[in-house]
Design a protein around this motif. Structure first.
Motif, PDB file in Angstrom:
ATOM      1  N   LEU A  15      12.061 -39.021  12.278  1.00  0.00           N
ATOM      2  CA  LEU A  15      12.144 -40.381  11.746  1.00  0.00           C
ATOM      3  C   LEU A  15      10.731 -40.854  11.436  1.00  0.00           C
ATOM      4  CD1 LEU A  15      13.887 -42.872  11.110  1.00  0.00           C
ATOM      5  CD2 LEU A  15      13.568 -43.590  13.494  1.00  0.00           C
ATOM      6  N   VAL A  16      10.445 -41.035  10.161  1.00  0.00           N
ATOM      7  CA  VAL A  16       9.132 -41.509   9.704  1.00  0.00           C
ATOM      8  C   VAL A  16       9.228 -43.017   9.517  1.00  0.00           C
ATOM      9  CG1 VAL A  16       7.363 -41.315   7.914  1.00  0.00           C
ATOM     10  CG2 VAL A  16       8.736 -39.308   8.545  1.00  0.00           C
ATOM     11  N   ILE A  17       8.354 -43.747  10.187  1.00  0.00           N
ATOM     12  CA  ILE A  17       8.452 -45.208  10.218  1.00  0.00           C
ATOM     13  C   ILE A  17       7.230 -45.815   9.542  1.00  0.00           C
ATOM     14  CG2 ILE A  17       8.587 -47.231  11.731  1.00  0.00           C
ATOM     15  CD1 ILE A  17       9.852 -45.288  13.845  1.00  0.00           C
ATOM     16  N   GLY A  18       7.461 -46.687   8.561  1.00  0.00           N
ATOM     17  CA  GLY A  18       6.321 -47.382   7.981  1.00  0.00           C
ATOM     18  C   GLY A  18       6.539 -47.854   6.558  1.00  0.00           C
ATOM     19  N   ASP A  19       6.281 -49.136   6.332  1.00  0.00           N
ATOM     20  CA  ASP A  19       6.338 -49.676   4.973  1.00  0.00           C
ATOM     21  C   ASP A  19       5.371 -48.959   4.041  1.00  0.00           C
ATOM     22  OD1 ASP A  19       8.200 -51.571   5.778  1.00  0.00           O
ATOM     23  OD2 ASP A  19       6.680 -53.102   6.203  1.00  0.00           O
ATOM     24  N   GLU A  20       4.225 -48.533   4.595  1.00  0.00           N
ATOM     25  CA  GLU A  20       3.195 -47.930   3.755  1.00  0.00           C
ATOM     26  C   GLU A  20       3.637 -46.590   3.183  1.00  0.00           C
ATOM     27  OE1 GLU A  20       2.482 -46.492   7.944  1.00  0.00           O
ATOM     28  OE2 GLU A  20       3.102 -48.347   6.968  1.00  0.00           O
ATOM     29  N   ILE A  21       4.553 -45.896   3.877  1.00  0.00           N
ATOM     30  CA  ILE A  21       5.090 -44.639   3.354  1.00  0.00           C
ATOM     31  C   ILE A  21       6.043 -44.932   2.198  1.00  0.00           C
ATOM     32  CG2 ILE A  21       6.461 -42.602   3.885  1.00  0.00           C
ATOM     33  CD1 ILE A  21       3.777 -42.564   5.261  1.00  0.00           C
ATOM     34  N   LEU A  22       6.914 -45.912   2.402  1.00  0.00           N
ATOM     35  CA  LEU A  22       7.916 -46.235   1.386  1.00  0.00           C
ATOM     36  C   LEU A  22       7.299 -46.856   0.135  1.00  0.00           C
ATOM     37  CD1 LEU A  22      10.666 -47.591   3.780  1.00  0.00           C
ATOM     38  CD2 LEU A  22      10.844 -45.560   2.343  1.00  0.00           C
ATOM     39  N   SER A  23       6.174 -47.551   0.297  1.00  0.00           N
ATOM     40  CA  SER A  23       5.523 -48.163  -0.859  1.00  0.00           C
ATOM     41  C   SER A  23       4.679 -47.161  -1.638  1.00  0.00           C
ATOM     42  CB  SER A  23       4.633 -49.323  -0.405  1.00  0.00           C
ATOM     43  OG  SER A  23       3.485 -48.843   0.284  1.00  0.00           O
ATOM     44  N   GLY A  24       4.397 -46.020  -1.026  1.00  0.00           N
ATOM     45  CA  GLY A  24       3.540 -45.027  -1.664  1.00  0.00           C
ATOM     46  C   GLY A  24       2.070 -45.211  -1.365  1.00  0.00           C
ATOM     47  N   ARG A  25       1.726 -46.270  -0.645  1.00  0.00           N
ATOM     48  CA  ARG A  25       0.312 -46.509  -0.342  1.00  0.00           C
ATOM     49  C   ARG A  25      -0.264 -45.382   0.526  1.00  0.00           C
ATOM     50  NH1 ARG A  25      -3.224 -50.763  -0.397  1.00  0.00           N
ATOM     51  NH2 ARG A  25      -4.847 -50.763   1.211  1.00  0.00           N
ATOM     52  N   THR A  26       0.548 -44.909   1.474  1.00  0.00           N
ATOM     53  CA  THR A  26       0.152 -43.779   2.311  1.00  0.00           C
ATOM     54  C   THR A  26       1.045 -42.592   1.987  1.00  0.00           C
ATOM     55  OG1 THR A  26      -0.606 -45.224   4.102  1.00  0.00           O
ATOM     56  CG2 THR A  26      -0.078 -42.940   4.686  1.00  0.00           C
ATOM     57  N   LYS A  27       0.440 -41.452   1.737  1.00  0.00           N
ATOM     58  CA  LYS A  27       1.186 -40.235   1.440  1.00  0.00           C
ATOM     59  C   LYS A  27       1.435 -39.486   2.748  1.00  0.00           C
ATOM     60  CE  LYS A  27       0.362 -41.433  -2.795  1.00  0.00           C
ATOM     61  NZ  LYS A  27       1.365 -42.244  -3.518  1.00  0.00           N
ATOM     62  N   ASP A  28       2.705 -39.230   3.054  1.00  0.00           N
ATOM     63  CA  ASP A  28       3.028 -38.556   4.301  1.00  0.00           C
ATOM     64  C   ASP A  28       2.457 -37.142   4.331  1.00  0.00           C
ATOM     65  OD1 ASP A  28       4.965 -38.544   6.829  1.00  0.00           O
ATOM     66  OD2 ASP A  28       5.088 -36.606   5.828  1.00  0.00           O
ATOM     67  N   ARG A  29       1.789 -36.826   5.439  1.00  0.00           N
ATOM     68  CA  ARG A  29       1.248 -35.482   5.644  1.00  0.00           C
ATOM     69  C   ARG A  29       1.821 -34.835   6.896  1.00  0.00           C
ATOM     70  NH1 ARG A  29      -4.734 -36.964   6.128  1.00  0.00           N
ATOM     71  NH2 ARG A  29      -4.839 -34.844   6.948  1.00  0.00           N
ATOM     72  N   ASN A  30       2.825 -35.479   7.480  1.00  0.00           N
ATOM     73  CA  ASN A  30       3.348 -34.997   8.754  1.00  0.00           C
ATOM     74  C   ASN A  30       4.626 -34.176   8.631  1.00  0.00           C
ATOM     75  OD1 ASN A  30       1.286 -36.232  10.257  1.00  0.00           O
ATOM     76  ND2 ASN A  30       2.392 -38.178  10.319  1.00  0.00           N
ATOM     77  N   ILE A  31       5.457 -34.481   7.617  1.00  0.00           N
ATOM     78  CA  ILE A  31       6.773 -33.837   7.553  1.00  0.00           C
ATOM     79  C   ILE A  31       6.639 -32.319   7.466  1.00  0.00           C
ATOM     80  CG2 ILE A  31       8.882 -33.581   6.209  1.00  0.00           C
ATOM     81  CD1 ILE A  31       8.570 -36.533   5.369  1.00  0.00           C
ATOM     82  N   GLY A  32       5.852 -31.831   6.529  1.00  0.00           N
ATOM     83  CA  GLY A  32       5.701 -30.392   6.363  1.00  0.00           C
ATOM     84  C   GLY A  32       5.098 -29.735   7.586  1.00  0.00           C
ATOM     85  N   TYR A  33       4.109 -30.401   8.190  1.00  0.00           N
ATOM     86  CA  TYR A  33       3.462 -29.847   9.387  1.00  0.00           C
ATOM     87  C   TYR A  33       4.469 -29.705  10.520  1.00  0.00           C
ATOM     88  CZ  TYR A  33       0.077 -29.161  13.148  1.00  0.00           C
ATOM     89  OH  TYR A  33      -0.621 -28.649  14.226  1.00  0.00           O
ATOM     90  N   ILE A  34       5.246 -30.774  10.753  1.00  0.00           N
ATOM     91  CA  ILE A  34       6.228 -30.744  11.837  1.00  0.00           C
ATOM     92  C   ILE A  34       7.309 -29.702  11.560  1.00  0.00           C
ATOM     93  CG2 ILE A  34       8.039 -32.106  12.980  1.00  0.00           C
ATOM     94  CD1 ILE A  34       6.177 -34.557  12.630  1.00  0.00           C
ATOM     95  N   ALA A  35       7.764 -29.602  10.316  1.00  0.00           N
ATOM     96  CA  ALA A  35       8.773 -28.606   9.969  1.00  0.00           C
ATOM     97  C   ALA A  35       8.276 -27.195  10.262  1.00  0.00           C
ATOM     98  CB  ALA A  35       9.163 -28.745   8.497  1.00  0.00           C
ATOM     99  N   ASP A  36       7.056 -26.886   9.844  1.00  0.00           N
ATOM    100  CA  ASP A  36       6.480 -25.563  10.109  1.00  0.00           C
ATOM    101  C   ASP A  36       6.338 -25.317  11.608  1.00  0.00           C
ATOM    102  OD1 ASP A  36       6.274 -24.922   7.424  1.00  0.00           O
ATOM    103  OD2 ASP A  36       4.166 -25.498   7.264  1.00  0.00           O
ATOM    104  N   TYR A  37       5.865 -26.329  12.307  1.00  0.00           N
ATOM    105  CA  TYR A  37       5.590 -26.207  13.741  1.00  0.00           C
ATOM    106  C   TYR A  37       6.880 -25.933  14.508  1.00  0.00           C
ATOM    107  CZ  TYR A  37       3.015 -27.373  18.071  1.00  0.00           C
ATOM    108  OH  TYR A  37       2.395 -27.333  19.306  1.00  0.00           O
ATOM    109  N   LEU A  38       7.912 -26.724  14.223  1.00  0.00           N
ATOM    110  CA  LEU A  38       9.168 -26.570  14.954  1.00  0.00           C
ATOM    111  C   LEU A  38       9.841 -25.239  14.618  1.00  0.00           C
ATOM    112  CD1 LEU A  38      10.652 -30.187  14.782  1.00  0.00           C
ATOM    113  CD2 LEU A  38       9.311 -29.127  16.616  1.00  0.00           C
ATOM    114  N   THR A  39       9.816 -24.853  13.352  1.00  0.00           N
ATOM    115  CA  THR A  39      10.393 -23.568  12.967  1.00  0.00           C
ATOM    116  C   THR A  39       9.727 -22.432  13.725  1.00  0.00           C
ATOM    117  OG1 THR A  39      10.991 -24.351  10.761  1.00  0.00           O
ATOM    118  CG2 THR A  39      10.770 -21.973  11.049  1.00  0.00           C
ATOM    119  N   ALA A  40       8.405 -22.510  13.875  1.00  0.00           N
ATOM    120  CA  ALA A  40       7.651 -21.446  14.540  1.00  0.00           C
ATOM    121  C   ALA A  40       8.007 -21.303  16.014  1.00  0.00           C
ATOM    122  CB  ALA A  40       6.152 -21.693  14.380  1.00  0.00           C
ATOM    123  N   ILE A  41       8.454 -22.385  16.650  1.00  0.00           N
ATOM    124  CA  ILE A  41       8.781 -22.298  18.076  1.00  0.00           C
ATOM    125  C   ILE A  41      10.284 -22.227  18.331  1.00  0.00           C
ATOM    126  CG2 ILE A  41       6.635 -23.443  18.756  1.00  0.00           C
ATOM    127  CD1 ILE A  41       8.230 -25.995  19.294  1.00  0.00           C
ATOM    128  N   GLY A  42      11.083 -22.130  17.274  1.00  0.00           N
ATOM    129  CA  GLY A  42      12.511 -21.935  17.453  1.00  0.00           C
ATOM    130  C   GLY A  42      13.339 -23.196  17.499  1.00  0.00           C
TER     131      GLY A  42
END
Length: 250
Positions: A15-42
């Motif tokens: 769950l990514v929380i933040g108006d700044e993500i939805l407005s485009g002001r901040t570009k999310d850099r966490n989703i891909g990292y977390i996906a890779d990380y969790l996949t690697a540990i099962g």
């Protein structure tokens, strides 16, 4: 039954929380990292949602996702400003009080002088009752873990440190294995036989991903499975299909 439980997939949502993500002001850099990380540990990341800094939206999402998956990770909204309401919202979702936690205050004081620990910074020490703290080696302001919900910062470096902190404590499943096969064919050329292979191998995930290279339109076929024998059988079927297709196309 025990063997089935041991091999059952461990799942997660983010769950990514933040108006700044939805407005485009901040570009999310966490989703891909977390996906890779969790996949690697099962752990299979099954769903990602983005919600604004609105209590009702956060509470509804937390309650929906924590019931559906083994773990729910959240990022964002645990800073010192007025719109950082994640901690309060998670406390409301669990129906527990929230107060300053002496353990969190002690962590903050490792980095902040007592005279600089103003009301805004003390907001970062407000933790729902019953939660365990998630240490933050970067800025010391902790995240927390309550039930199956792990609340982390949105700043990538801090989030990554928190993920490293909780990873050894997570239940994990059998890791997904994968193989990528270069088709040297357009996706539409092999879609029908690839679908037939997928039906014949129901315990294997088969995806096709188009790309452009020096040959023009091309496709990578990715085969994924937890069981290596099933992975190799499906891989062999895909390779045989591609060889037959190239033979007809020649």
């Amino acid at each position: 039954m025990a063997d089935a439980a041991a091999t059952a997939p461990v799942t997660a949502a983010l769950l990514v929380i933040g108006d700044e993500i939805l407005s485009g002001r901040t570009k999310d850099r966490n989703i891909g990292y977390i996906a890779d990380y969790l996949t690697a540990i099962g752990i299979d990341l099954k769903e990602v949602r983005v919600v604004p800094d609105e209590e009702d939206e956060i509470v509804a999402a937390v309650n929906a996702l924590r019931q559906r998956y083994t773990y729910l990770f959240t990022t964002g909204g645990i800073g010192p400003t007025h719109d950082d309401i994640t901690a309060d919202s998670v406390a409301k979702a669990f129906g527990v009080p929230i107060d300053e936690d002496p353990r969190a205050i002690a962590m903050l004081l490792e980095r902040i002088r007592p005279e600089d620990l103003n009301a805004a910074r003390r907001r970062m020490a407000r933790i729902p009752h019953g939660a365990e703290l998630v240490a933050n080696s970067v800025s010391k302001a902790p995240g927390f873990w309550i039930g199956n919900v792990i609340v982390m910062a949105g700043v990538p470096a801090i989030m990554q440190a928190m993920l490293d902190e909780v990873a050894p404590k997570l239940k994990t499943g059998v890791k997904m294995q994968s193989v990528s096969i270069r088709a040297d064919a357009k996706e539409g050329d092999i879609a029908i036989p690839l679908g037939e292979i997928a039906k014949a191998h129901p315990d294997v995930i088969i995806g096709s991903y188009p790309f452009n290279d020096e040959r023009g339109f091309n496709t990578n076929v990715v085969v994924r499975a937890r069981d290596e024998a099933k992975l190799r059988a499906a891989q062999a079927a895909v390779e045989a299909m591609l060889a037959a297709w190239h033979g007809r196309a020649a």
